[in-house]
Design an enzyme around this catalytic site. Structure first.
Site, mmCIF file in Angstrom:
data_model
loop_
_atom_site.group_PDB
_atom_site.id
_atom_site.type_symbol
_atom_site.label_atom_id
_atom_site.label_comp_id
_atom_site.label_asym_id
_atom_site.label_seq_id
_atom_site.Cartn_x
_atom_site.Cartn_y
_atom_site.Cartn_z
ATOM 1 N N ALA A 71 -8.724 -1.568 -19.142
ATOM 2 C CA ALA A 71 -10.052 -1.024 -18.832
ATOM 3 C C ALA A 71 -10.113 -0.508 -17.395
ATOM 4 O O ALA A 71 -9.808 0.653 -17.138
ATOM 5 C CB ALA A 71 -11.106 -2.099 -19.067
ATOM 6 N N THR A 110 0.841 -1.195 0.000
ATOM 7 C CA THR A 110 0.000 0.000 0.000
ATOM 8 C C THR A 110 0.880 1.250 0.000
ATOM 9 O O THR A 110 0.640 2.195 -0.744
ATOM 10 C CB THR A 110 -0.932 -0.008 1.228
ATOM 11 O OG1 THR A 110 -1.733 -1.197 1.165
ATOM 12 C CG2 THR A 110 -1.832 1.203 1.242
ATOM 13 N N THR A 137 3.028 1.295 -20.194
ATOM 14 C CA THR A 137 2.016 0.471 -19.521
ATOM 15 C C THR A 137 0.873 0.263 -20.513
ATOM 16 O O THR A 137 0.352 1.235 -21.057
ATOM 17 C CB THR A 137 1.488 1.168 -18.259
ATOM 18 O OG1 THR A 137 1.087 2.495 -18.599
ATOM 19 C CG2 THR A 137 2.564 1.238 -17.187
ATOM 20 N N GLU A 179 1.081 4.149 -2.787
ATOM 21 C CA GLU A 179 0.780 5.548 -2.468
ATOM 22 C C GLU A 179 1.985 6.460 -2.704
ATOM 23 O O GLU A 179 1.835 7.605 -3.124
ATOM 24 C CB GLU A 179 0.279 5.671 -1.023
ATOM 25 C CG GLU A 179 -1.025 4.938 -0.724
ATOM 26 C CD GLU A 179 -2.190 5.365 -1.621
ATOM 27 O OE1 GLU A 179 -2.127 6.468 -2.186
ATOM 28 O OE2 GLU A 179 -3.137 4.578 -1.758
#
Lengths: 450, 330
Positions: free
Chosen positions: A245, A210, A241, A214
């Site tokens: 979707a 995480t 990259t 971040e």
């Protein structure tokens, strides 16, 4: 205390914060525009950034807790720093599970983190602050970032990465502020149960990713799917990259094809997707360029540079073709004169920011001049015994600088071998090689004499 | 009234003197000029005429306001250059900002009605080694034969005349990155003498020493220390191995004392750290004076109360200003 509200899916509050700042902070929009323009220019220039070495970012972890369990241990904090130092240097073991077709994309972000050793006023610190709060939990509204709202104030964001660790409500794992927002709220907030790998860290977000995700935002990275819901028109402004979707959760099976991105499909192993911690393990070269461009333009004063990993004088000598050239390295004190002050010998302190290395300007032929006093060597190293502390510091700094030279020279060598160097570049290469040779000699002389 | 010391707040000498000043019952403020303009601000305000409000100078520091009208004595210890904000990206603009801060500050210092150690203008001039030698010669001090030149031909002639084993060379200044100790010219360095054309160099006859002398002058007081450099690993420049050199307080002949006092007076210096050598035939040879020189490294081994002398002088002159103003107000 059991945390009975543990998130099961990833949720990051960075985009809602981004939208809030766009609405409420007029200067933020301008800063974002500047930042994007710069990122685009860097990309257009082939990724040329100023910091070619490794940037080490002093980090402060603000633990804001109500229960004893939320007051996470030093060990848990260190486990998070360790994860960051693997993920941002591509030394994490799981990068090996990247499908072979994506392997060429993975890149070392050349960023490291260390718990701050000095607080803003210069005093020694553990790099950890601990604040008891009356708030049951926080949201993405930045209240955790101010002591007036039961949180704790940021340290100056031009010198530190602020990581707040607290209880976040609403299933939120964390959120960041993109570059360009107010200094008082600049940084990253992480839910305590998604921080580090031990203590209160809880599966499936107990591998420290995480914070990796971040901090990616904090360095200007967007979500890989482009934040357009499940459409195919959103862009993360990074060329390598694949378009995809929506976000990917859990740990998807490879390949997951969307937006006509077959046969390889989404790059869901990327840190900037929404998978479980175990499912994300790489940044791409394009993302690295974007982060580095952001360091240059948005966070120019943060961190310090250190040498690349290889420092081995003996077994990897660089050929010194231009040994007679005496380099002109205009590294220090550009423009601003220093007053002559001490009458005790000044120990030459080298600061690891050899800007000229990055961008050598030609032509340099014939510029081999050095004032007489500087063209002659020191006649004594007696000061190394009178001032042993300064001597050790000098040796360490020299070693660091030599490492940087090796890194840059390595890049030149590769480019040279590939025939990509213009004549002016070749001259610069020679000049750098000579400077490198001098540094190595100085190091060896110092080490032997001291 | 208060004493103002211009130095980084961690400067050992400034802290030592500030401590002694407080012991004496004086007030003292240490100001680091590198705080300008980022962490501190200055204001110099002038009314339209002398009788309609005069003028006022003040510094706004992180720890509060300092009215410079209340400053009776200033020690120009180690003033730093103003540091422009890192927010300014352009190097030229940074230089401009630093220069502007420097200009404003300098003008303000010159306007202060205070006692200075040392007056900044005099201090700056007195730093010039070429000038020091002239003054030293004029006041009758013995100095080494010297040639300052950027002409390689003249440099060679000087070396040829003196013999390379007997010539030292030194620079005027040092930067953080580049400094060199004073060195005896070596035969292999003769080939490099052409590089003299890129920057003037100080060449001097080498003065053999029984020991080096550091003479610290504070006002009327003069503290001489013998530094037994010839027992250390580097005999040419005592600074190189100073932490291991034996030192002791010594008395200078009256004639040398008079010469040094005259030198200080001519240079307009209240404080100075003077380097000399005592030769085997008993002569005292003046090398240079550093108006911002350090003394703690001699105070400790010699036991001379130099910080104390500095504090006493600043305190006395600060008090004297207060008394003068009190009379003026009455």
């Amino acid at each position: 205390m059991a945390d009975d509200d543990l998130p099961r899916t990833r949720s990051c509050g960075t985009m809602p914060v981004h939208e809030r700042l766009l609405r409420t902070d007029s200067s933020y929009l301008h800063a974002r525009a500047r930042s994007e323009t710069n990122a685009w220019e860097v990309e257009a220039a082939g990724g040329a950034v100023a910091r070619r070495g490794i940037t080490v970012i002093p980090t402060v972890v603000h633990v804001v807790y109500r229960t004893a369990a939320q007051n996470i241990s030093d060990a848990q904090i260190q486990s998070q720093i360790d994860v960051l130092n693997r993920d941002f240097r591509m030394t994490n073991a799981d990068v090996r599970s990247l499908p072979a077709v994506f392997a060429p994309l993975a890149a070392d972000a050349r960023i490291e983190f260390e718990l701050a050793r000095r607080d803003p006023s210069g005093r020694a610190t553990s790099g950890i602050t601990r604040t008891r709060t009356s708030a049951a939990s926080f949201s993405d509204d930045d209240r955790v970032k101010s002591s007036r709202t039961a949180g704790v104030n940021a340290w100056p964001s031009d010198r530190y990465l602020n990581l707040w660790v607290c209880q976040l409500g609403g299933g939120l794992l964390g959120y960041a502020q993109f570059p360009g927002g107010a200094a008082a709220t600049d940084g990253v907030v992480i839910r305590q149960s998604a921080f580090g790998t031990t203590g209160t860290a809880a599966a499936p977000f107990n591998l420290g990713r995480t914070a990796t995700h971040e901090i990616g935002h904090w360095l200007n990275l967007r979500h890989v799917w482009g934040d357009d819901g499940t459409g195919c028109s959103g862009d993360d402004f990074v060329a390598d990259t694949p378009n995809c979707a929506g976000s990917n959760g859990g740990i998807p099976a490879f390949p997951h094809v969307t937006c006509r991105n077959g046969p390889n499909g989404d790059l869901f192993m990327n840190y900037m997707d929404y998978t479980d911690d175990a499912g994300m393990f790489m940044f791409t070269a394009g993302q690295v360029a974007r982060m580095q461009a952001s360091l240059d333009a948005d966070r120019p004063t943060i961190g310090y540079q250190k040498a690349g990993p290889k420092f081995k004088i003996a077994d990897d000598p660089i050929t010194l073709k231009f040994r007679d050239d005496i380099p002109k390295l205009q590294i220090l004190d550009q423009g601003i004169p220093k007053l002559p002050a001490a009458d005790i010998p000044r120990i030459p302190i080298r600061r690891p920011i050899p800007e000229i290395l990055i961008n050598p300007v030609g032509p340099v032929a014939g510029r081999a001049a050095t004032p007489f006093v500087l063209s002659t060597p020191h006649h004594s190293q007696a000061w190394s015994r009178s001032f042993p502390g300064a001597f050790q510091q000098q040796l360490a700094q020299l070693a660091e600088q030599i490492g940087q030279y090796e890194q840059v020279l390595g890049q030149y060598q590769q480019a040279h071998a590939a025939g990509q160097l213009a004549p002016a570049d070749v001259e610069a290469f020679g000049q750098l090689s000579a400077a490198y040779g001098q540094l190595v000699e100085e190091y060896q002389r110092l080490a032997a004499g001291g | 009234m208060t004493v103002l010391i211009l130095a980084p707040e961690t400067d050992e000498h400034a802290l030592a003197v500030a401590g002694r000043l407080r012991d004496l019952g004086g007030e003292v403020t240490i100001v680091d000029l590198a705080d300008f303009p980022q962490r501190a601000s200055l204001s110099a305000s002038y009314a339209c005429c002398a009788d309609c409000g005069g003028r006022g100078f003040a510094l706004e520091l992180e720890r509060g306001r300092l009215d410079l009208g209340e400053v009776g004595a200033v020690w120009w210890r180690r003033p730093q250059w103003p540091e422009p904000s890192p927010q300014i990206a352009d190097d030229g603009h940074r230089l401009f900002a630093a220069n502007e801060a420097q200009e404003a500050l300098s003008g303000m210092w010159h306007s202060l009605d205070a006692f200075w150690i040392n007056d900044p203008a005099r201090d700056q001039v007195a730093h010039r080694k070429a000038f020091q030698l002239s003054v030293a010669q004029d006041v009758g001090l013995r100095i080494p034969h010297t040639l300052i030149t950027n002409d390689p031909v003249r440099a060679r002639a000087f070396v040829d005349q003196r013999g390379y084993r007997a010539v030292i060379y030194k620079s005027f200044s040092a930067t953080e990155r580049d400094w060199r100790e004073t060195r005896l010219l070596r035969p292999e360095e003769l080939e490099l003498l052409d590089n003299v054309k890129y920057a003037p160099v100080i060449f001097q006859e080498y003065v053999e020493a029984v020991y080096d002398l550091r003479v610290t002058v504070v006002g009327e007081e003069l503290y001489a220390v013998a530094i037994h450099s010839q027992e250390t690993d580097y005999k040419v420049d005592f600074r190189m191995d100073v932490a291991r050199a034996r030192m002791e307080a010594v008395e200078l002949p009256a004639e040398v004392q008079r010469g040094l006092s005259a030198l200080m007076a001519r240079l307009g210096l209240v404080y100075g750290a003077i380097d000399m050598r005592l030769t085997p035939d008993g002569r005292h040879v003046f090398l240079e004076v550093n108006p911002a020189g350090q003394w703690l490294f001699v105070e400790e081994p010699s036991g001379q109360p130099i910080a104390d002398a500095m504090a006493r002088l600043l305190h006395a002159r600060d008090r004297a200003r207060r008394d003068v103003r009190a009379v003026a107000v009455r």
